[in-house]
Scaffold this active site. Structure first.
Site, PDB file in Angstrom:
ATOM      1  N   VAL A 282      -5.442  -3.264   1.009  1.00 48.64           N
ATOM      2  CA  VAL A 282      -6.417  -2.572   1.858  1.00 48.64           C
ATOM      3  C   VAL A 282      -7.304  -3.592   2.551  1.00 48.64           C
ATOM      4  CG1 VAL A 282      -8.334  -0.935   1.931  1.00 48.64           C
ATOM      5  CG2 VAL A 282      -6.453  -0.559   0.324  1.00 48.64           C
TER       6      VAL A 282
ATOM      7  N   LYS B 256      -3.894   3.639   2.604  1.00 41.56           N
ATOM      8  CA  LYS B 256      -5.076   2.898   2.185  1.00 41.56           C
ATOM      9  C   LYS B 256      -6.200   3.838   1.764  1.00 41.56           C
ATOM     10  CE  LYS B 256      -3.734  -0.855   5.269  1.00 41.56           C
ATOM     11  NZ  LYS B 256      -3.973  -1.535   6.569  1.00 41.56           N
TER      12      LYS B 256
ATOM     13  N   LYS C 292       0.806  -1.221   0.000  1.00 41.02           N
ATOM     14  CA  LYS C 292       0.000   0.000   0.000  1.00 41.02           C
ATOM     15  C   LYS C 292       0.840   1.271   0.000  1.00 41.02           C
ATOM     16  CE  LYS C 292       0.229  -1.228   4.623  1.00 41.02           C
ATOM     17  NZ  LYS C 292       0.341  -2.588   5.196  1.00 41.02           N
TER      18      LYS C 292
ATOM     19  N   GLU D 162       3.762  -3.216  15.916  1.00 41.57           N
ATOM     20  CA  GLU D 162       5.199  -3.396  15.760  1.00 41.57           C
ATOM     21  C   GLU D 162       5.931  -2.770  16.946  1.00 41.57           C
ATOM     22  OE1 GLU D 162       6.520  -5.086  13.351  1.00 41.57           O
ATOM     23  OE2 GLU D 162       4.789  -5.299  12.019  1.00 41.57           O
TER      24      GLU D 162
END
Length: 438
Positions: A133, A206, A106, A191
């Site tokens: 997406v 997105k 993306k 993360e």
């Protein structure tokens, strides 16, 4: 029986999603051949480290570090490396050598989508990116194909599972942002460096893709107004809940007229209050959803898992089978339908409502002064609630006002907030959040 032809598939990247794609190609080869009309042969997997641990045990001879040679010999290329380079160069190389490309990248699509589409058109190949997406949710093909005979006017999306999990934790448990983020990291939803998620950058990429397909114009990342959720406090969540709202990070793309009467598209990502009865308010945990408003179809909602190896691999495989069939039938399908250049409007042109929290002096005439100031800026108040604060001696010191406005231009709403800050009866503006769905 006619002998099926064989199409060579090159896989770039073998992380969480890539390893599942490779597994499906090997385990479900017969089913895929029936549906694609050709055998899909995994010719190789390009990786940076041949000896890195994988989520799935795969034949060692499939791995290579020579990605360029691999893509030049492929009929179909699946790019799951992520990042801008070398993914961009490898995708362009693949298309210029006649290969159809499936990608989940993306960030690259939002930054350089127009160039990739132009190269695909020039080469007569298919560029597909359903996995870019909302993970497993089939949303891009329905927008591009199923709604191609309709006119989409508005798209609302919860398209980042990490932020939705964090906000849901804050709403359901009363946790502070930092604690909810830590829990998301512990469970693997976030993360170690969560910046791309919590600051809204992932959702903005997105949003650009959704807007491009919905409004048939190529929008890039720089066309998207972006705010993240790191400033959303437990107090904001509690106040929203008390007022009957839930806070979500929404990607919004909508067609509207600017102040000059010209049609454009507002593309934005920011924390948003939704009424608890709105369908999007019920999207919990790390799930995603996209809510579409169209002239003839009315309201549509697509819901499902927005991330994870196997769900995202499902979206990749759908694109792969479609691309393979286009090769077999010698009729590459269009992966976008750009018909014009509708301008991207600045955030000031957006139509929205504001939720405003104010700490004010508790004295006669305060409410009247605030209401008059709103009226002077052309903004009307829909809801106003007041809570009195007292000290230990029961002396009234201040009041908390919670205001929800009617829909107005963002520029007028922002100017109103700035003017309110200048009133001598305002101790502080405690919260400003946008509201949708009212």
């Amino acid at each position: 029986m006619t002998e099926l032809r064989t199409l060579k598939v090159a896989l770039l990247g073998c992380g969480n999603v890539g390893s599942q794609v490779a597994r499906i190609l090997l385990e479900d080869a017969g089913m895929l051949a029936d549906r694609a009309g050709a055998r899909l042969e995994l010719s190789g997997i390009a990786v940076r480290n041949l000896d890195a641990p994988r989520d799935v045990e795969l034949p060692h001879e499939l791995f290579t570090t020579d990605a360029e040679t691999l893509v030049k010999g492929a009929d179909l290329v699946i790019e799951l490396m992520g990042g801008i380079e070398p993914a961009r160069t490898l995708i362009l190389t693949a298309m210029r050598n006649g290969a159809c490309v499936v990608t989940g990248n993306k960030a690259l699509l939002a930054q350089d989508g127009p160039t990739l589409h132009e190269e695909a058109d020039k080469a007569g190949v298919q560029l597909s990116y359903e996995a870019a997406v909302a993970g497993a949710i089939p949303i891009l093909r329905p927008i591009r194909d199923s709604l191609s005979g309709d006119r989409i006017t508005r798209v609302l999306g919860i398209v980042n599972g990490t932020t939705n999990f964090i906000l849901d934790q804050m709403d359901s448990t009363g946790a502070q942002f930092a604690d909810a983020l830590a829990e998301a990291q512990r469970l693997g939803y976030a993360e170690a460096d969560p910046t791309a998620d919590v600051e809204g950058h992932d959702a903005a990429s997105k949003a650009a893709i959704l807007a491009s397909l919905s409004f048939h114009t190529r929008f890039a990342l720089e066309d998207v107004y972006c705010e993240g959720i790191s400033s959303v406090s437990a107090a904001d969540i509690a106040a929203a809940k008390d007022a009957g709202f839930v806070i979500k990070l929404l990607a919004i793309a909508e067609e509207l007229e600017d102040t000059g009467g010209n049609t454009g598209v507002s593309v934005r990502v920011h924390p948003t209050l939704l009424p608890r009865e709105h369908p999007m308010a019920a999207v919990r945990g790390a799930f995603n959803a996209v809510f579409i408003e169209a002239e003839n179809a009315g309201e549509l909602m697509f819901y499902g898992q927005g991330a994870g190896g196997t769900p995202t691999a499902s979206a990749v495989m759908g694109d792969l089978v479609s691309a393979a069939r286009s090769i077999v039938l010698d009729c590459p399908g269009r992966t976008e339908t750009t018909t014009g250049q509708v301008p991207a409007l600045p955030i000031g042109a957006a139509m929205t409502s504001y939720y405003i929290g104010l700490d004010v002096a508790d004295q006669p005439g305060v409410l009247a002064r605030i209401a008059q100031l709103f009226a002077e800026h052309g903004v009307s108040i829909e809801i106003m609630r007041q809570t009195i604060h007292r000290d230990a001696g029961s002396k009234v010191e201040s009041a908390e006002l919670r205001i929800v406005t009617h829909r107005a231009r963002e520029a007028a709403l922002a100017a109103t907030v700035e003017a309110v800050k200048g009133l001598d009866v305002i101790n502080s503006v405690t919260s400003v959040l946008r509201v949708e769905g009212v």
